[in-house]
Write a protein that holds these residues in place. Structure first.
Motif, PDB file in Angstrom:
ATOM      1  N   HIS A  74      -4.927  87.673   9.655  1.00 10.29           N
ATOM      2  CA  HIS A  74      -6.832  87.538   9.880  1.00 10.29           C
ATOM      3  C   HIS A  74      -6.337  87.860  11.479  1.00 10.29           C
ATOM      4  O   HIS A  74      -7.213  87.945  11.502  1.00 10.29           O
ATOM      5  N   GLY A  75      -5.530  86.862  12.116  1.00 12.94           N
ATOM      6  CA  GLY A  75      -5.376  87.155  13.299  1.00 12.94           C
ATOM      7  C   GLY A  75      -5.236  88.700  14.258  1.00 12.94           C
ATOM      8  O   GLY A  75      -6.108  88.634  15.490  1.00 12.94           O
ATOM      9  N   ARG A  79      -7.749  91.012  16.468  1.00 17.36           N
ATOM     10  CA  ARG A  79      -7.332  91.055  17.724  1.00 17.36           C
ATOM     11  C   ARG A  79      -7.463  92.378  17.764  1.00 17.36           C
ATOM     12  O   ARG A  79      -7.963  93.487  19.350  1.00 17.36           O
ATOM     13  N   ASP A  80      -6.701  92.827  16.929  1.00 18.30           N
ATOM     14  CA  ASP A  80      -6.958  94.422  16.896  1.00 18.30           C
ATOM     15  C   ASP A  80      -8.101  94.907  16.298  1.00 18.30           C
ATOM     16  O   ASP A  80      -8.723  96.249  16.932  1.00 18.30           O
ATOM     17  N   ARG A  81      -9.418  94.801  16.187  1.00 17.64           N
ATOM     18  CA  ARG A  81     -10.969  95.131  16.733  1.00 17.64           C
ATOM     19  C   ARG A  81     -11.562  94.659  18.080  1.00 17.64           C
ATOM     20  O   ARG A  81     -12.613  95.120  18.297  1.00 17.64           O
ATOM     21  N   HIS A  82     -10.413  94.073  19.235  1.00 20.53           N
ATOM     22  CA  HIS A  82     -11.218  93.590  20.057  1.00 20.53           C
ATOM     23  C   HIS A  82     -10.457  94.870  20.653  1.00 20.53           C
ATOM     24  O   HIS A  82      -9.821  95.742  20.806  1.00 20.53           O
ATOM     25  N   PRO A  83     -12.247  95.580  20.904  1.00 18.26           N
ATOM     26  CA  PRO A  83     -12.129  96.693  22.426  1.00 18.26           C
ATOM     27  C   PRO A  83     -11.061  97.193  23.447  1.00 18.26           C
ATOM     28  O   PRO A  83     -10.491  98.351  23.048  1.00 18.26           O
ATOM     29  N   ILE A  84     -10.962  96.165  24.401  1.00 18.71           N
ATOM     30  CA  ILE A  84      -9.529  95.883  24.839  1.00 18.71           C
ATOM     31  C   ILE A  84      -8.402  96.182  24.631  1.00 18.71           C
ATOM     32  O   ILE A  84      -7.625  96.390  25.418  1.00 18.71           O
ATOM     33  N   TYR A 115      -4.492  85.242  24.762  1.00 17.55           N
ATOM     34  CA  TYR A 115      -3.870  86.257  24.909  1.00 17.55           C
ATOM     35  C   TYR A 115      -4.179  87.311  24.172  1.00 17.55           C
ATOM     36  O   TYR A 115      -3.215  87.128  22.740  1.00 17.55           O
ATOM     37  N   LEU A 116      -4.407  88.566  24.233  1.00 13.63           N
ATOM     38  CA  LEU A 116      -4.748  89.506  23.755  1.00 13.63           C
ATOM     39  C   LEU A 116      -3.547  90.438  23.023  1.00 13.63           C
ATOM     40  O   LEU A 116      -2.377  91.455  21.899  1.00 13.63           O
TER      41      LEU A 116
END
Length: 254
Positions: A74-75, A79-84, A115-116
């Protein structure tokens, strides 16, 4: 749904969150330890633990519960869907190679720094941060660079919610000092963390802003005796500016 149903459902969600956070901090733990830590009836604890285990959010070994890797799935999806995060890996790696230090990609969520991603250069020193770590914005160079682009009202909301806890003797701990630092950050175009999160560590952070909205920040972290003002002026500032600009261009074209 009746008015009395909603609080029960909300309480259940909060209890699940408490169990997950307890296990993240202290796990693996037995049912009795969880019962005592959360001050809930034994039967209630067993019901929650059994359900979470059956749903594969917890694992059980030697009568002790711990977090399951389904939470990682899920995490990582979030994370991967966040554009940056989706476009930042190569830029982060190039910055780490160019500076030789540790570099981080950070965003703001619910008033905290998250932290991404990260990359390590040749001389990088390992820090406590990992993907998913949540920290206080005012303690970090990346966090302060994000705060500098938020409205005064939003910054005050974040401080009201989370406070200004200190990690070191250098950490900003008053609103007055914070707003002065944010003004200085806007004037210079980047933020500096001078041993405010970790003794002996220094960092520089630059916000990534697209169409007037801050979407995250990129930072370089290293030992204070290596990341000096002279070294910042001698190329690192230009490198982090270039990296932030590259991310902004990528995001504006996506």
């Amino acid at each position: 749904m009746t008015m009395t149903d909603e609080p029960v459902k909300l309480q259940s969600v909060e209890r699940v969150s408490e169990i997950i956070e307890l296990l993240q901090r202290n796990g693996p733990l037995g049912a009795t330890e969880i019962t005592e830590a959360l001050d809930i009836p034994t039967s209630t604890a067993h019901d929650y633990l059994s359900s979470l285990h059956n749903l594969e959010y917890l694992v059980k070994t030697d009568r002790k519960y711990d977090l399951g890797l389904r939470l990682l799935d899920h995490g990582m999806a979030a994370r991967d869907r966040h554009p940056i995060a989706s476009i930042g890996k190569q830029t982060l790696a190039s910055l780490a190679q160019g500076t030789g230090e540790a570099t981080y990609l950070v965003t703001e969520e619910h008033g905290r720094a998250v932290y991404l991603d990260y990359a390590h250069g040749e001389h990088a020193v390992q820090t406590h941060a990992r993907i998913g770590t949540r920290s206080y914005l005012h303690q970090l160079a990346s966090g302060k660079s994000i705060l500098a682009y938020l409205s005064e009202e939003r910054v005050n909301e974040i401080v009201d919610r989370h406070g200004l806890p200190q990690r070191t003797s250098r950490t900003i701990d008053t609103r007055e000092a914070l707003f002065e630092e944010l003004e200085a950050t806007r004037e210079r175009g980047y933020a500096i963390n001078d041993q405010e999160a970790v003794e002996g560590a220094r960092a520089i952070g630059k916000a990534v802003v697209v169409a007037g909205e801050v979407v995250g920040a990129i930072s370089v972290v290293g030992p204070a005796n290596r990341l000096t003002d002279h070294q910042l002026a001698d190329g690192i500032v230009d490198q982090i500016r270039g990296a932030a600009n590259e991310l902004e261009l990528k995001l504006s074209q996506s």
